[in-house]
Design a protein around this motif. Sequence first.
Motif, PDB file in Angstrom:
ATOM      1  N   ASN A 203       0.820  -1.219   0.000  1.00  0.00           N
ATOM      2  CA  ASN A 203       0.000   0.000   0.000  1.00  0.00           C
ATOM      3  C   ASN A 203       0.850   1.262   0.000  1.00  0.00           C
ATOM      4  N   LEU A 204       1.912   1.189   0.833  1.00  0.00           N
ATOM      5  CA  LEU A 204       2.820   2.341   0.906  1.00  0.00           C
ATOM      6  C   LEU A 204       3.469   2.600  -0.461  1.00  0.00           C
ATOM      7  N   ILE A 205       3.930   1.480  -1.080  1.00  0.00           N
ATOM      8  CA  ILE A 205       4.549   1.594  -2.409  1.00  0.00           C
ATOM      9  C   ILE A 205       3.533   2.156  -3.419  1.00  0.00           C
ATOM     10  N   ALA A 206       2.299   1.661  -3.297  1.00  0.00           N
ATOM     11  CA  ALA A 206       1.236   2.129  -4.204  1.00  0.00           C
ATOM     12  C   ALA A 206       1.087   3.649  -4.135  1.00  0.00           C
ATOM     13  N   LYS A 207       1.224   4.187  -2.920  1.00  0.00           N
ATOM     14  CA  LYS A 207       1.091   5.647  -2.758  1.00  0.00           C
ATOM     15  C   LYS A 207       2.134   6.388  -3.590  1.00  0.00           C
ATOM     16  N   GLU A 208       3.370   5.874  -3.517  1.00  0.00           N
ATOM     17  CA  GLU A 208       4.421   6.536  -4.278  1.00  0.00           C
ATOM     18  C   GLU A 208       4.167   6.384  -5.776  1.00  0.00           C
ATOM     19  N   VAL A 209       3.742   5.159  -6.155  1.00  0.00           N
ATOM     20  CA  VAL A 209       3.465   4.918  -7.572  1.00  0.00           C
ATOM     21  C   VAL A 209       2.366   5.853  -8.070  1.00  0.00           C
ATOM     22  N   ARG A 210       1.355   6.112  -7.208  1.00  0.00           N
ATOM     23  CA  ARG A 210       0.272   7.008  -7.627  1.00  0.00           C
ATOM     24  C   ARG A 210       0.810   8.415  -7.902  1.00  0.00           C
ATOM     25  N   GLU A 211       1.696   8.863  -6.983  1.00  0.00           N
ATOM     26  CA  GLU A 211       2.315  10.173  -7.195  1.00  0.00           C
ATOM     27  C   GLU A 211       3.023  10.223  -8.553  1.00  0.00           C
ATOM     28  N   LEU A 212       3.772   9.138  -8.798  1.00  0.00           N
ATOM     29  CA  LEU A 212       4.525   9.075 -10.052  1.00  0.00           C
ATOM     30  C   LEU A 212       3.568   9.050 -11.247  1.00  0.00           C
ATOM     31  N   HIS A 213       2.452   8.354 -11.076  1.00  0.00           N
ATOM     32  CA  HIS A 213       1.425   8.292 -12.120  1.00  0.00           C
ATOM     33  C   HIS A 213       0.923   9.697 -12.473  1.00  0.00           C
ATOM     34  N   ARG A 214       0.698  10.504 -11.417  1.00  0.00           N
ATOM     35  CA  ARG A 214       0.228  11.872 -11.640  1.00  0.00           C
ATOM     36  C   ARG A 214       1.310  12.714 -12.349  1.00  0.00           C
ATOM     37  N   GLU A 215       2.540  12.420 -11.956  1.00  0.00           N
ATOM     38  CA  GLU A 215       3.644  13.151 -12.586  1.00  0.00           C
ATOM     39  C   GLU A 215       3.715  12.818 -14.086  1.00  0.00           C
ATOM     40  N   LEU A 216       3.465  11.540 -14.391  1.00  0.00           N
ATOM     41  CA  LEU A 216       3.440  11.116 -15.796  1.00  0.00           C
ATOM     42  C   LEU A 216       2.399  11.903 -16.584  1.00  0.00           C
TER      43      LEU A 216
END
Lengths: 463, 297
Positions: free
Chosen positions: B108-121
């Motif tokens: 879940n924690l990793i998912a949070k970072e991935v979501r941020e990165l997704h938004r950056e994309l």
Amino acid sequence: MSGISNLFNIGTSSLFAFQESLSVTAHNIANVNTKGYSKQDVILSETLPLNGRPGQIGTGVEVKTIKRNVDLFVNSQILSSKQQLGKNGASQNALSNIESLFDDSKNQSLGTGLNDFFNAIQDVSTDPSNVTARSVLLSKAQTLTDRFHQADTTLTAQRQSLDQEVDHSITTINSLAKQIADLNDKISQAELSGQNANDLRDQRQQVVNSLGEQINVATVEDGTGQLSVFVGSGQSLVEKNRVHTLSGVANSSNSGLLDVDYNGGGTPVSISSVISGGRLKGLLDARDTTIPATLTKLDALASNLVSEVNTQHKLGYGLDGSTGLNFFTSSGVTAKSILVSLTDGKKVAASDSAAGVPGNNVNALALGNLQHKSITALGSVTLNTYYQTTVSDVGSAAQQASQDLEAQQNLQDQLDAQWSQISGVSLDEELVHMLTFQRAFEASSKVVVMADELMQTILTLKR
Amino acid sequence: MRVADQQIFGQVVSQFQQISQKTLEAQLQASTGKRVSKPSDDPVAFGRIVLDQTDLAQTNQWLRNIDSGTTRLASADNALGQVDTILSRIKELAVSARSDTNTANDRNLIAKEVRELHRELIQLSNTEINGQRIFAGTKTDTDPFVLGSNDTVTYAGNSETQSIAVGRNQSLQVTVPGDQIFTGATTNVFDSVKNLLAALESNNGSGIETGIGTLDQAITQVAAARGQVGALDNRLTTTQAALQGTVQLVQTSLSKDQDIDLAEAITNLTRQQTALQAAASSANALFDNSLLKFLKT
């Protein structure tokens, strides 16, 4: 029988003759700088001898005539050269005015305007959604139309100013004709009473030459020394002391510019088309042929630019989805009337599909490519090449006119030199004549003194 | 041959005029550096000058176009470089999350970072220059990639490309539409990240495994797009070099027609000045030789 009184008579006759010779020499010297003055010579001749023994004995000298040194052939060549010179001068002047319109040195020419316009189209194509680039395009288009207007105005103004020169030339011709008629009168009166109207003839020749600078001239001298002058295709301008005038009449089918009318009694007839020399010919050629031809080319350039740009522009879509719009106002386009129709940069049809694709520049690219399109109506050349040809044509004509003028001027210089050799005054020559006559006068006075002494001697015989 | 005084004066005057005029022309040429300044100076050369100036204006405009294209491609390249970095980072995170030693919480924690990165994309895919989105095809006025619910991203741009004029009837493509890079072609970049996110949040190990596979495809696709951008840029650069060559050629030709050889111009000017002086002194000698001078009474 020859007596001492004959000695007195001989002395007196030679005193008179040499005094008169000195007058002529003085007159020559006085007119050394008078334009068109022909050197005058005294022709001396023996007076009628007396019969005597062992034979005839002389009675002295008399001035038979005072002759002016002229070569009619050189004079007639000068007259025809003047006509050519007048024509070339007017043409050269007009063409150099026209060509200054195409002077590219300040980047203010039509050619620069065309380049700027097409470059602005490309700026729109690289950034089609940029409203500033579109506004710049409209302002460059405006500048281009201004250049066309300016060219048209300048050329039209030049036609007007040439027209004024035509009017001025007509006035000059009439005034010169009047002078010739007056001189005709004076010359015939003088020569009727057996005089040589040397100076009057010089003056008349000068006036005829001036007339030749204005218009083509033919002259015939009659038995009484009066000169008939014909202009155009043989219209009599001066007949003895009568003058037929020319007048400038506005021609409504030629933008109200002046036709040259000949008033030979009865209805005036236009002789514009039959004038073949002099300033008038140069002015009329430039006014009615050269400038209209250039204007026609500029009109063709304007109308083809407009039709090409409009046709392509109508196919595209503006930022606001507008389509089928003309870029320039479309009907009856000339250099004078070309106008930008669009006022809103958003309506510049850069896109080839309807609204919502501001990045589409397909139509702008197509518009830009018009600069390289061979246009059939312009003889299958591009707009730029057509413009270049127009400029080159004017340039060649101007160069030709300059060279013609220079060549004619050289010929005129040669003729002037020839004329001077025959008719010009040489001060050195006159000084020698003056010395000769002066010495002869001195010797003659000695003859009178000697005769007087003889008389004294005889009178003293009586004492 | 008789020589009349008017003839002497006339000849002297006309000679002076001719030499003065030539001196003036020579002076004008030397001072402006231009041999041809009006059409009649040399009609043929002037015609070439007009055409050369048109060529020059056009070529410079094409170079200007290329500059704007290069800017666009450079920023596309830059954006795609960052996209690549982010996708690699996501892959790194996914690889570390793959191990079953990770708890649901860890994932879940990793998912949070991935979501941020997704938004950056998403942000990168909406990169703009002067308000123009570079990955929107020709629909440049609005963001091409729109975030919906459940991390779904939809493409609002179109598939059109933009070209710029770089030569006579010649144009080069300067944009790659976003659907080719992010949503189209082989795989949907945003979907692959979205699926990974779902797998991470639902603690789905095999889902993460699949996600890593599609992520690899996405990375390859972006790299391919970046390669295309590079190739386009390359073509622009080549064309630019050719056009710069043309500019030089045209300028040389212009200069040949228009400019004078300064040395020649100045020599010519000096020659005319000398001629003027010679005319002046010979005229002086001419007037000095009158008979009047010797008749002293």
